[in-house]
Structures are given as C-alpha cells and as structure tokens.
Design a protein around this motif. Structure first.
Motif, mmCIF file in Angstrom:
data_model
loop_
_atom_site.group_PDB
_atom_site.id
_atom_site.type_symbol
_atom_site.label_atom_id
_atom_site.label_comp_id
_atom_site.label_asym_id
_atom_site.label_seq_id
_atom_site.Cartn_x
_atom_site.Cartn_y
_atom_site.Cartn_z
ATOM 1 N N ILE A 165 15.044 -1.306 -6.247
ATOM 2 C CA ILE A 165 13.568 -0.944 -5.875
ATOM 3 C C ILE A 165 12.998 -1.182 -6.972
ATOM 4 O O ILE A 165 13.465 -1.002 -8.082
ATOM 5 N N GLU A 166 11.755 -2.042 -6.908
ATOM 6 C CA GLU A 166 11.269 -2.505 -7.948
ATOM 7 C C GLU A 166 9.590 -1.975 -7.430
ATOM 8 O O GLU A 166 9.263 -2.400 -6.331
ATOM 9 N N LEU A 167 8.737 -1.360 -8.964
ATOM 10 C CA LEU A 167 7.331 -0.684 -8.229
ATOM 11 C C LEU A 167 6.675 -2.012 -8.507
ATOM 12 O O LEU A 167 6.609 -2.279 -9.980
ATOM 13 N N LEU A 168 5.779 -2.220 -8.014
ATOM 14 C CA LEU A 168 4.679 -3.495 -8.358
ATOM 15 C C LEU A 168 3.551 -3.514 -7.881
ATOM 16 O O LEU A 168 3.047 -3.444 -7.267
ATOM 17 N N LYS A 178 7.053 7.219 -9.916
ATOM 18 C CA LYS A 178 7.939 6.472 -10.236
ATOM 19 C C LYS A 178 9.652 7.226 -9.908
ATOM 20 O O LYS A 178 10.340 6.292 -9.716
ATOM 21 N N ILE A 179 9.101 8.538 -10.221
ATOM 22 C CA ILE A 179 10.451 9.337 -10.093
ATOM 23 C C ILE A 179 11.029 8.915 -8.825
ATOM 24 O O ILE A 179 12.382 9.471 -8.485
ATOM 25 N N ILE A 196 -1.702 -1.483 -5.753
ATOM 26 C CA ILE A 196 -2.930 -2.000 -6.697
ATOM 27 C C ILE A 196 -3.410 -0.851 -7.833
ATOM 28 O O ILE A 196 -3.589 -1.536 -8.760
ATOM 29 N N ASP A 197 -2.483 0.125 -7.362
ATOM 30 C CA ASP A 197 -2.958 1.593 -7.923
ATOM 31 C C ASP A 197 -1.972 1.725 -9.146
ATOM 32 O O ASP A 197 -0.810 2.652 -8.480
ATOM 33 N N GLU A 198 -1.955 1.142 -10.397
ATOM 34 C CA GLU A 198 -1.132 1.186 -11.990
ATOM 35 C C GLU A 198 -0.756 2.726 -11.830
ATOM 36 O O GLU A 198 0.694 3.098 -11.620
ATOM 37 N N ASP A 199 -1.597 3.691 -11.893
ATOM 38 C CA ASP A 199 -1.863 5.578 -11.733
ATOM 39 C C ASP A 199 -0.320 5.876 -10.617
ATOM 40 O O ASP A 199 -0.076 6.257 -11.347
ATOM 41 N N LEU A 200 -0.694 4.998 -9.781
ATOM 42 C CA LEU A 200 -0.169 5.620 -8.936
ATOM 43 C C LEU A 200 1.247 5.750 -8.961
ATOM 44 O O LEU A 200 2.407 6.891 -8.762
ATOM 45 N N GLY A 243 0.790 -1.091 -0.090
ATOM 46 C CA GLY A 243 -0.066 0.098 -0.087
ATOM 47 C C GLY A 243 0.722 1.132 0.229
ATOM 48 O O GLY A 243 0.629 2.395 0.522
ATOM 49 N N CYS A 244 1.712 1.186 -0.567
ATOM 50 C CA CYS A 244 2.693 2.181 -1.027
ATOM 51 C C CYS A 244 2.380 3.784 -1.209
ATOM 52 O O CYS A 244 2.761 4.693 -0.805
ATOM 53 N N ALA A 245 1.082 4.136 -1.862
ATOM 54 C CA ALA A 245 0.792 5.409 -1.989
ATOM 55 C C ALA A 245 1.629 5.684 -3.256
ATOM 56 O O ALA A 245 2.200 5.483 -4.650
ATOM 57 N N ASP A 246 1.967 6.889 -3.002
ATOM 58 C CA ASP A 246 2.818 7.970 -3.446
ATOM 59 C C ASP A 246 3.974 7.784 -3.072
ATOM 60 O O ASP A 246 5.329 8.447 -3.113
ATOM 61 N N MET A 247 4.298 6.853 -2.117
ATOM 62 C CA MET A 247 5.845 6.340 -2.116
ATOM 63 C C MET A 247 6.941 7.282 -1.217
ATOM 64 O O MET A 247 8.038 7.652 -1.373
#
Length: 412
Positions: A110-113, A90-91, A81-85, A57-61
């Motif tokens: 680092i991986e965004l999944l 990503k930056i 679960i929110d790909e757009d987020l 649930g990392c949201a905006d990280m």
C-alpha cells in the motif's frame, strides 16, 4: 456501450423519509458506493483479477479497508492532493495485529501518494483498475479536461470506475447549499444525460474502451423516474470484454502522454504487508496434502470397503489441490509410489488401521483382571507390589481403588 449488472442480484438497499421529511438511505450511500466498487472488481465476468489498483481522491481512505481484503489485489495506490489528510489517516494503511498473526498468502503493498488525478506520474504505470468515486465534480474545468488523457491515454487500465452525484435527484434534498449543490466544493453536478455524454465522448476519443452505467442509492418507489442518488460509469477495455480483440483495439489507441523521468507523485507512506512464504517443494506439498487427506478420509465411513477391509480414497479428492499448485495427476502418482502409498484403480488404498495407531485399542486390553492392574507388564515381585513400571497403556500402574475421579482432579 455494454450492458452490466452487479452479480448475485445486486445490492439490497432502500430509501425512506424520516420524521422530519429528510430522505435517508439504508445502508448509507457511501457504503453502497464502496461495496458496489468491490463487487465490480471481484466480478467473475472479467475472467481475471486486478492486481494493481489506484484509488484517486481517496480522502480519509475509508474504501481502503475493503480494498485490502479484495481477492487478487496486491498493490494499492491511495492518491490525494491533500497531504495533511493522507498523513492524518495513515493508520488505515498500516497492517493490523491480525495481519502478523495470520499472514497473507499473496503480497500486498500500500502506498499513500500526494498527487492529482490529471498528472501522469510514473507510479501509475501498469495499473489494472482505476477507482474515482465522487471526485470529478470537485475538479476545475482544466483539470477535468485532462483526466481522460491521463487515465485512458497514458495509464490504459483494464477497468475504470467513476461515480458522481445525479443532479436530478436533488429535488429530494432540502435545502441545497448556497452554490445550489450538495457540497460547497462541488464545481458542477450532472444529470444522467450529461454524465452519459461525458463518458461516451471518452470512448469516442479512446476506442479501446466501452462504458456501462449503473447507480446506487435508489429513489423511493414513487420517484423512480429521477434515477439514483449516485450514478456510476464502468469503463472496460475492449480486450477485457472480448480477449480476441486485444491487438486490434490497442493498436488504435494513441498514447500521447508520457511520464517525464522526474515526474513522480510524492510518497507519503508505503508498507509491504507480512506474507507467508511456503518454501516446500512441489513434491513435498503433494505428499503433505496426500497424508492429510489420508488421515481425514480414514474417518469417513463411505470410503471404507467392508468386503476388502480397506479404505478406498478416490484420487479426485486431491484434484483441486493439485490444480492450485500447478501439479499434474502423474506427478501425484509418482510421489505416492515413492512414499509406498498404494494406488489401485484410481483409488488410494489404506488399511483399516495404521500400524502405529493405538486409537482403536480398548481399555479392556490393558486391564489385568487377575491382578487388578491397568498394566500388562510383569508384576512386582515384592509383597507391596509398588514397582514403578509403566503399563502398556502408557501410564504408571494403578489398582482399581487408586483410579478415582480425585486422582485426576488436576488433569488440566
């Protein structure tokens, strides 16, 4: 259960009411959650570091900026679960310019999944620490029911950190939303006893774990009875709390959730940070460090033995470095001997000056009073004395009159 307190006296935070009567926190509660999480991960009580960490649930990280600087972490999975987020933030996962200028000494990936906290994806294998801040209250009942099986049955991390709102604190918020909660997507908000029951039931089902409870976001002094605004459960594997119990407890855990070969979180982005690779041999590292310490200690008066006219540098000044690179004192002594560095009675023996060190020579040694020259070579035979010979001080010969401030106005 086990008892837990944050190291170094915990957080320094306060709660207060502003002019409108709204409760405020200093620092903000989300910052308290993040810094508390990092301090738990870095706590020396665990006797180890956690290399692979998943942030569900990392949201905006926003937590990622702290995790990537946390000691010991080498692999971070940011899962939502929110790909757009994930794509829009990503930056935050990309290396900075400073990461290229001063490279890390240890790896970091680092991986965004894209995935759900209740899905047993293959990428979750061998995770050391699970972070799940302010996520369980957003889950539907069936998803929440599957969470313990995925984390404590399948993943079996060394520690897992969960946080959720404490509904008892809601009396200080006005007004709450139409659903009666702090956020319009919350499916529930638990009291402290409800959260405790949920956590203890997990430990009963998965006896390889114990749990401790803390909180962040203190109530005002006259409202302490309602607890903290955020409640936190820290699940620790029994072999982390007591290594002697490792085999005994792990054998009791039934792993009833296995990944399908095709079960994968969708990878949105992945990056390996630049790393400095030290390709020197162990012997070269020892020699380089010894030479560095020799150079440093030759400038420290307490190491100089005036009776003997030498510096005596204790071998113990190299002790920490030797241990860090996995070397022994015997290996150091061999390297010192092979490079003609004298050792006697646990000391490195150094002459007062190195043979090629001219730093102790005074300018008077180079100035010739008779001829008025900053030079000690043979002087010119012609009448003008304009020979272009270099003097002993390393520069061209000059008379006293030529050696003025103006002659060095372009020194920089």
């Amino acid at each position: 259960m086990f008892s837990y307190k944050l190291p170094n006296g915990g957080l320094h935070a306060r709660a207060y009411f502003n002019a409108n009567g709204d409760i405020k926190f200093d620092p903000p509660v989300y910052e308290q959650r993040y810094t508390t999480t990092v301090r738990i991960l870095e706590d020396p009580r665990w006797g180890q570091t956690f290399k692979k960490v998943v942030d569900f649930g990392c949201a905006d990280m926003r937590l990622l900026s702290l995790l990537r600087r946390t000691a010991g972490i080498e692999h971070i999975l940011e899962v939502d679960i929110d790909e757009d987020l994930l794509r829009s933030n990503k930056i935050r996962a990309e290396p900075l310019v400073s990461d290229y200028l001063q490279k890390r000494e240890t790896p970091l990936r680092i991986e965004l999944l894209k995935g759900s906290i209740d899905s047993s994806a293959e990428q979750l294998l061998n995770v050391d620490a699970v972070i799940a801040l302010e996520i369980i209250e957003h889950l539907y009942p069936k998803t929440l029911e599957n969470v313990p099986q995925n984390i404590f049955g399948f993943m079996q991390p060394k520690i897992a950190i969960f946080s959720t709102p404490n509904s008892e604190f809601n009396v200080l918020f006005k007004p709450l939303l139409a659903n009666g909660f702090r956020h319009d997507d919350h499916k529930f908000e638990w009291t402290r006893s409800e959260f405790k029951d949920w956590a203890l039931n997990i430990c009963q089902k998965y006896p390889n774990y114990r749990v401790a409870f803390i909180g962040v976001g203190d109530a005002p002094p006259d409202k302490k009875n309602i607890g903290n605004v955020t409640q936190i459960a820290i699940f620790a594997r029994c072999d982390v709390l007591d290594p002697s119990l490792s085999e005994q407890y792990r054998s009791k855990v039934s792993v009833d959730c296995r990944p399908d070969a095709d079960t994968q979180y969708e990878e949105i982005f992945a990056v390996d940070f630049p790393i400095y690779l030290d390709e020197r041999s162990k012997e070269q590292k020892l020699l380089d460090e010894a030479r560095y310490q020799i150079s440093r200690c030759r400038r420290i008066d307490r190491y100089f033995n005036r009776d003997l006219g030498v510096y005596q540098v204790p071998l113990t000044v190299l002790k920490d470095y030797i241990e860090n690179i996995g070397a022994t004192m015997q290996e150091l002594l061999i390297v010192l001997k092979d490079n003609d560095i004298e050792v006697k009675d646990e000391y490195i023996i150094l002459p007062e000056y190195e043979e090629d060190d001219d730093s102790y020579r005074h300018y008077d040694d180079c100035y010739d009073e008779e001829y008025g020259l900053w030079n000690d070579v043979e002087h010119a035979d012609d009448e003008t004395g304009n020979d272009d010979e270099r003097g002993a001080c390393g520069g061209y010969s000059h008379t006293k009159e030529d050696y003025t401030y103006d002659s060095e106005e372009n020194w920089d």
